[in-house]
Design an enzyme around this catalytic site. Structure first.
Site, PDB file in Angstrom:
ATOM      1  N   ILE A  33     -12.457 -32.956 -10.285  1.00  0.00           N
ATOM      2  CA  ILE A  33     -13.596 -33.877 -10.280  1.00  0.00           C
ATOM      3  C   ILE A  33     -13.532 -34.771  -9.060  1.00  0.00           C
ATOM      4  O   ILE A  33     -14.533 -35.034  -8.399  1.00  0.00           O
ATOM      5  CB  ILE A  33     -13.616 -34.725 -11.569  1.00  0.00           C
ATOM      6  N   ALA A  37      -6.566 -42.575  -4.229  1.00  0.00           N
ATOM      7  CA  ALA A  37      -5.252 -43.054  -3.811  1.00  0.00           C
ATOM      8  C   ALA A  37      -4.248 -43.009  -4.950  1.00  0.00           C
ATOM      9  O   ALA A  37      -3.047 -42.947  -4.726  1.00  0.00           O
ATOM     10  CB  ALA A  37      -5.381 -44.471  -3.262  1.00  0.00           C
ATOM     11  N   TYR A  38      -4.749 -43.020  -6.195  1.00  0.00           N
ATOM     12  CA  TYR A  38      -3.849 -43.122  -7.337  1.00  0.00           C
ATOM     13  C   TYR A  38      -3.761 -41.853  -8.159  1.00  0.00           C
ATOM     14  O   TYR A  38      -3.169 -41.848  -9.221  1.00  0.00           O
ATOM     15  CB  TYR A  38      -4.269 -44.307  -8.212  1.00  0.00           C
ATOM     16  N   GLY A  39      -4.358 -40.767  -7.685  1.00  0.00           N
ATOM     17  CA  GLY A  39      -4.219 -39.529  -8.427  1.00  0.00           C
ATOM     18  C   GLY A  39      -5.433 -38.636  -8.302  1.00  0.00           C
ATOM     19  O   GLY A  39      -6.428 -38.982  -7.658  1.00  0.00           O
ATOM     20  N   VAL A  41      -8.283 -36.310 -10.477  1.00  0.00           N
ATOM     21  CA  VAL A  41      -8.935 -36.185 -11.779  1.00  0.00           C
ATOM     22  C   VAL A  41      -9.507 -34.778 -11.911  1.00  0.00           C
ATOM     23  O   VAL A  41     -10.207 -34.293 -11.017  1.00  0.00           O
ATOM     24  CB  VAL A  41     -10.051 -37.231 -11.963  1.00  0.00           C
ATOM     25  N   LYS A  57      -6.543 -37.149 -15.732  1.00  0.00           N
ATOM     26  CA  LYS A  57      -6.114 -37.843 -14.517  1.00  0.00           C
ATOM     27  C   LYS A  57      -4.617 -37.645 -14.324  1.00  0.00           C
ATOM     28  O   LYS A  57      -3.820 -38.031 -15.174  1.00  0.00           O
ATOM     29  CB  LYS A  57      -6.440 -39.335 -14.583  1.00  0.00           C
ATOM     30  N   ASP A 161     -11.680 -52.367  -9.522  1.00  0.00           N
ATOM     31  CA  ASP A 161     -12.193 -51.258  -8.698  1.00  0.00           C
ATOM     32  C   ASP A 161     -13.576 -50.834  -9.184  1.00  0.00           C
ATOM     33  O   ASP A 161     -13.900 -49.647  -9.205  1.00  0.00           O
ATOM     34  CB  ASP A 161     -11.225 -50.076  -8.743  1.00  0.00           C
TER      35      ASP A 161
END
Length: 319
Positions: A33, A37-39, A41, A57, A161
């Site tokens: 998807i 920066a954090y993973g 999905v 995620k 965010d």
């Protein structure tokens, strides 16, 4: 009912059940998807639930001497506790699965499993045919977003965010706030790192590297509401300084007396701008909508309206 402000000061790993992480391998990735920066999905199938579609995620957690950091356990525990409220405008966290350990980098893979919603607000706005979203539709979406934000803030959580890409909208036009990879229980001396919050939705205090609170989410909400009227982002800066300058071109440059002390950018580096009328920038907005945006998009975070106050604003009372 859980009071997350109390839980934040306790050892959550002892207060919740020991099965915070599951090890089930019953999710099948279908497609990517998005990446951040954090993973990453993924769209995935839940094989234990008739192949229902979920959002998976994948994040990598650095391991310490004692394994998974307490801060990570605390954050995920709070997300699971938050999910028990089943707020209609917060995406559901269905499961947290422990994946493989990466010995080379001493990291652990975790999978956060969320309910899947097909579309985000960014694509919804982009696909909207002329003349754009109706005032009634903007009002409905805005109210739902603020309902979700008020819920988070009432439980001492800041999203940090908020942007159209993190606002999901279903076929029934129901809004779900998503991506809590950055959500933290807040105090009054937090500072954002450079990777937090997409530039165009950052508040002035974030851009200046100041400490912050819930008002950073209110600024982002104001930007999102304006974008629904404008059908494009209100402030499209290319750097922190350029972003601030574009903000000042609209809300006016603050005075030297208003400028915070010991920040990364000097007041003298900006041109002096007089505030513009939101009605001139967003021709379809009503007077109440203009007043709401003015109260959300203020330079001083202490003067910014709260989510709860915004929900009682005349903009939402009009028919």
């Amino acid at each position: 009912m859980y009071d997350l402000s109390i839980m934040a000061s306790s050892n959550l790993s002892q207060l919740i059940s020991s099965d915070i992480f599951t090890t089930g391998n019953h999710y099948e990735e279908v497609s990517v998807i998005g990446n951040g920066a954090y993973g990453t999905v993924y769209k995935a199938k839940d094989l234990s639930n008739a192949g229902s579609i979920v959002a998976l995620k994948k994040v990598k957690i650095p391991l310490g001497d004692e394994g998974i950091p307490q801060s990570t356990i605390r954050e995920i525990a709070m997300l699971k506790l938050l999910d028990r409220h089943r707020h209609p405008n917060i995406v559901r966290l269905l499961d947290v699965c422990q994946g493989q350990r990466i010995s080379q980098t001493n990291q652990l893979v975790l999978f956060l499993v969320f309910e899947h919603v097909n579309q985000d607000l960014a694509s919804y706005i982009q696909r909207c045919p002329p003349p754009g979203l109706s005032r009634c539709k903007i009002k409905d979406i805005s109210r739902q977003i603020l309902d979700g934000v008020d819920f988070l803030h009432s439980h001492r959580m800041v999203h940090r965010d908020l942007k159209p890409q993190n606002i999901l909208i279903g076929a029934d036009d129901k809004i779900k706030i998503a991506d809590f990879g950055l959500a933290k229980t807040y105090d009054f001396d937090m500072r954002l790192t450079s990777v937090v919050v997409t530039l165009w939705y950052r508040s002035p205090e974030v851009l200046l590297g100041q400490s912050y609170g819930t008002s950073v989410d209110i600024w982002s909400c104001g930007c999102i509401i304006a974008e629904m009227f404008k059908l494009e982002p209100l402030f499209c800066g290319s750097s922190e300084g350029d972003q601030l300058n574009r903000i000042f071109e609209v809300i006016g440059t603050p005075s030297l007396e208003e400028w915070p002390k010991q920040v990364s950018l000097e007041w003298s580096s900006f041109s002096i701008h007089e505030p513009k009328s939101f009605s001139s920038l967003l021709p379809s907005i009503c007077q109440a909508g203009t007043d709401l945006l003015k109260s959300m998009l203020t330079f001083d975070p202490k003067t910014r309206i709260s989510a709860q106050q915004a929900l009682s604003h005349p903009f939402f009372q009009e028919t």
